[in-house]
Design an enzyme around this catalytic site. Structure first.
Site, mmCIF file in Angstrom:
data_model
loop_
_atom_site.group_PDB
_atom_site.id
_atom_site.type_symbol
_atom_site.label_atom_id
_atom_site.label_comp_id
_atom_site.label_asym_id
_atom_site.label_seq_id
_atom_site.Cartn_x
_atom_site.Cartn_y
_atom_site.Cartn_z
ATOM 1 N N CYS A 1 102.537 -29.974 29.502
ATOM 2 C CA CYS A 1 102.965 -29.136 28.407
ATOM 3 C C CYS A 1 104.395 -29.353 28.001
ATOM 4 O O CYS A 1 105.318 -29.329 29.076
ATOM 5 C CB CYS A 1 102.826 -27.741 28.859
ATOM 6 N N ASP B 1 91.132 -14.536 17.543
ATOM 7 C CA ASP B 1 92.011 -13.732 17.998
ATOM 8 C C ASP B 1 91.475 -13.388 19.312
ATOM 9 O O ASP B 1 90.711 -13.193 19.444
ATOM 10 C CB ASP B 1 92.478 -12.548 16.955
ATOM 11 N N CYS C 1 106.249 -27.013 26.276
ATOM 12 C CA CYS C 1 106.779 -25.803 25.580
ATOM 13 C C CYS C 1 108.152 -25.554 26.381
ATOM 14 O O CYS C 1 108.553 -26.233 27.308
ATOM 15 C CB CYS C 1 105.839 -24.621 25.943
ATOM 16 N N ASP D 1 92.655 -5.435 12.110
ATOM 17 C CA ASP D 1 91.382 -4.791 12.147
ATOM 18 C C ASP D 1 90.974 -3.465 11.984
ATOM 19 O O ASP D 1 91.991 -2.763 11.375
ATOM 20 C CB ASP D 1 90.854 -4.985 13.612
ATOM 21 N N SER D 2 89.766 -3.092 11.541
ATOM 22 C CA SER D 2 89.572 -1.695 11.091
ATOM 23 C C SER D 2 89.639 -0.564 11.952
ATOM 24 O O SER D 2 89.884 0.496 11.425
ATOM 25 C CB SER D 2 88.129 -1.663 10.439
ATOM 26 N N GLY D 3 89.948 -0.895 13.199
ATOM 27 C CA GLY D 3 89.800 0.354 14.222
ATOM 28 C C GLY D 3 88.432 0.737 14.762
ATOM 29 O O GLY D 3 88.236 1.424 15.633
ATOM 30 N N GLY D 4 87.308 0.027 14.185
ATOM 31 C CA GLY D 4 86.089 0.124 14.679
ATOM 32 C C GLY D 4 85.731 0.040 16.045
ATOM 33 O O GLY D 4 85.398 0.794 16.929
ATOM 34 N N PHE D 5 86.325 -1.166 16.546
ATOM 35 C CA PHE D 5 86.151 -1.654 17.914
ATOM 36 C C PHE D 5 86.745 -0.689 18.779
ATOM 37 O O PHE D 5 86.086 -0.323 19.835
ATOM 38 C CB PHE D 5 86.645 -3.033 18.080
ATOM 39 N N CYS E 1 108.098 -24.607 30.167
ATOM 40 C CA CYS E 1 107.624 -25.881 31.138
ATOM 41 C C CYS E 1 108.771 -26.735 31.237
ATOM 42 O O CYS E 1 108.798 -27.681 32.084
ATOM 43 C CB CYS E 1 106.379 -26.540 30.596
ATOM 44 N N ASP F 1 83.030 -1.365 10.723
ATOM 45 C CA ASP F 1 81.782 -1.502 11.022
ATOM 46 C C ASP F 1 81.361 -0.815 12.395
ATOM 47 O O ASP F 1 82.254 -0.157 13.026
ATOM 48 C CB ASP F 1 81.631 -2.913 11.392
ATOM 49 N N GLY G 1 80.758 -8.484 17.214
ATOM 50 C CA GLY G 1 79.613 -8.252 18.045
ATOM 51 C C GLY G 1 79.548 -9.301 19.106
ATOM 52 O O GLY G 1 78.385 -9.282 19.727
ATOM 53 N N GLN H 1 77.276 -8.348 11.579
ATOM 54 C CA GLN H 1 76.879 -7.867 12.977
ATOM 55 C C GLN H 1 75.441 -8.253 13.109
ATOM 56 O O GLN H 1 74.752 -9.075 12.012
ATOM 57 C CB GLN H 1 77.043 -6.453 12.888
ATOM 58 N N HIS I 1 104.211 -19.184 27.632
ATOM 59 C CA HIS I 1 103.595 -20.444 27.758
ATOM 60 C C HIS I 1 102.293 -20.338 27.468
ATOM 61 O O HIS I 1 101.387 -21.192 26.823
ATOM 62 C CB HIS I 1 103.471 -20.786 29.376
#
Length: 380
Positions: free
Chosen positions: A307, A269, A309, A95-99, A312, A149, A219, A192, A338
């Site tokens: 599951c 994500d 995995c 990500d850009s770091g903006g958040f 489990c 952004d 956003g 946005q 898990h």
């Protein structure tokens, strides 16, 4: 020049806007829709790269803001970039770091040039501009990187969001001009506009005119209801090109992943599965399970009987509860493993449902037979 990332639309589901796609990156080609585990500090908490490979992760997210402050983008570049630094040979998105600037930093001062703020580690004054964000990401070396952004609260006024959208578009153009490695790093623009259809349309049109190789939807998942988020997605994704990937940022609950796919989103994500795992909360096909609860002290069954995995198949609720209550790190490794497997496997089922043209039936199965009704879906 060929773009660093290429998206091919393979199929549209017959009854919804869901898309089956193929995303080609410098570090692998994989089908979408996908969920990307979050590796904030160049590591997915409690997971090794080998673990991530075993559970089927094809691309992970790293955080520009945190890596810029520690250890520093120059050190990562000297190491050969993020892939070599963290020993991960598949896709990486930053990500850009903006958040983080808007959510973690104190004393923010937003100007046309960029953002002045105090970093959360030592209170030092910092400055992040569109050009600087791109330079940091160029040094980090991910396959996919985000434009800087402005991330305003969802319920800000129309006038504020309108000005914010215009600034984000100007910043996106500046970032695009500053990008030095378009042949091996794909830069996405971020749409946005909060909950305003006309502003989302304007934002999308601005970015599409710049011909980014992919588009993020920002956003959302910032306090609005899930119905509100779906409403915004309903009118936003049609503004985006069909031949480019669409990435919904910060979404990771089972119901929202499926609902996002239905509305034409390809990439997701979220820190949620790893964050709740550290508190002993497990995502299961029956809803949320807090394995630290006393009721599981003598429960020798798996976290989720549906599951397959590694966790489990080999460990009981009672054992994992014991580890967590004894503050043994292996316990949080098992719950994290898990939870990430659960979401990656869910997305595998989503892709198959798109192939079979029965995504709505799949959704009903997850929501009803598997227990994700409106009441307990909110628990995630």
């Amino acid at each position: 020049m060929e773009p660093a990332v290429k998206y091919t639309l393979l199929k549209k589901e017959k009854h919804t806007g869901a898309r089956l796609g193929l995303l080609e990156t410098p570090h692998g080609t994989f089908e979408t829709p996908i969920f990307m585990p979050v590796g904030t500090e160049a590591t997915v908490k409690n997971m090794s790269p080998e673990d991530l490979d075993k559970i089927g992760a094809t691309i992970i997210l790293a955080n520009t803001y945190h890596l810029w402050l520690r250890p520093g983008e120059d050190i990562v570049q000297e190491a050969g970039g993020l892939h070599k630094f963290m020993n991960w040979d598949k896709g990486i998105l930053t990500d850009s770091g903006g958040f983080q600037v808007f959510s973690l930093a104190n004393s923010r001062d937003i100007t046309e040039a960029g953002v002045h703020f105090k970093n959360h580690l030592n209170g030092r004054r910092e400055f992040l501009s569109p050009e600087k964000a791109i330079k940091i990401e160029n040094y980090l070396g991910p396959d996919i990187m985000m434009s800087l952004d402005e991330c305003p609260p969802f319920f800000e006024s129309y006038d504020y969001i309108k000005k914010s959208v215009a600034r984000t578009s100007r910043w996106a153009e500046r970032g695009l001009e500053a990008h030095r490695n378009p042949d091996w790093q794909a830069l996405f623009g971020i749409v946005q506009g909060a909950g305003f259809k006309d502003l989302r349309k304007q934002s999308a049109q601005d970015l599409v005119s710049m011909d980014f190789p992919g588009y993020s939807i920002g956003g959302l998942s910032v306090g609005e209801s899930k119905d509100e988020m779906n409403r915004v997605l309903d009118f936003t994704t049609p503004f985006l090109p069909e031949n480019k990937p669409r990435y919904l940022m910060g979404v990771g609950t089972a119901d929202s992943l499926i609902d996002g796919v239905i509305r034409g989103v390809d990439m997701f994500d979220c820190v949620l599965p790893t964050r709740i795992a550290r508190n002993g909360t497990c995502m299961t096909s029956h809803g949320r399970l807090v394995v630290k609860n006393a009721s599981y002290a003598r429960d020798f069954g798996p976290i989720d009987d549906n599951c397959d995995c590694y966790v489990c198949r080999n460990y009981s609720r009672a054992y994992i509860r014991h580890l967590l209550n004894a503050d043994e790190l292996f316990g949080t490794h098992l719950t994290t493993y898990h939870n990430l497997y659960f979401l990656l496997n869910l997305m595998k089922g989503v892709r198959q449902a798109i192939k079979d043209d029965n995504l709505l039936e799949f959704r009903e199965h997850v929501f009803e037979d598997y227990g994700f009704n409106k009441e307990n879906a909110k628990k995630f």
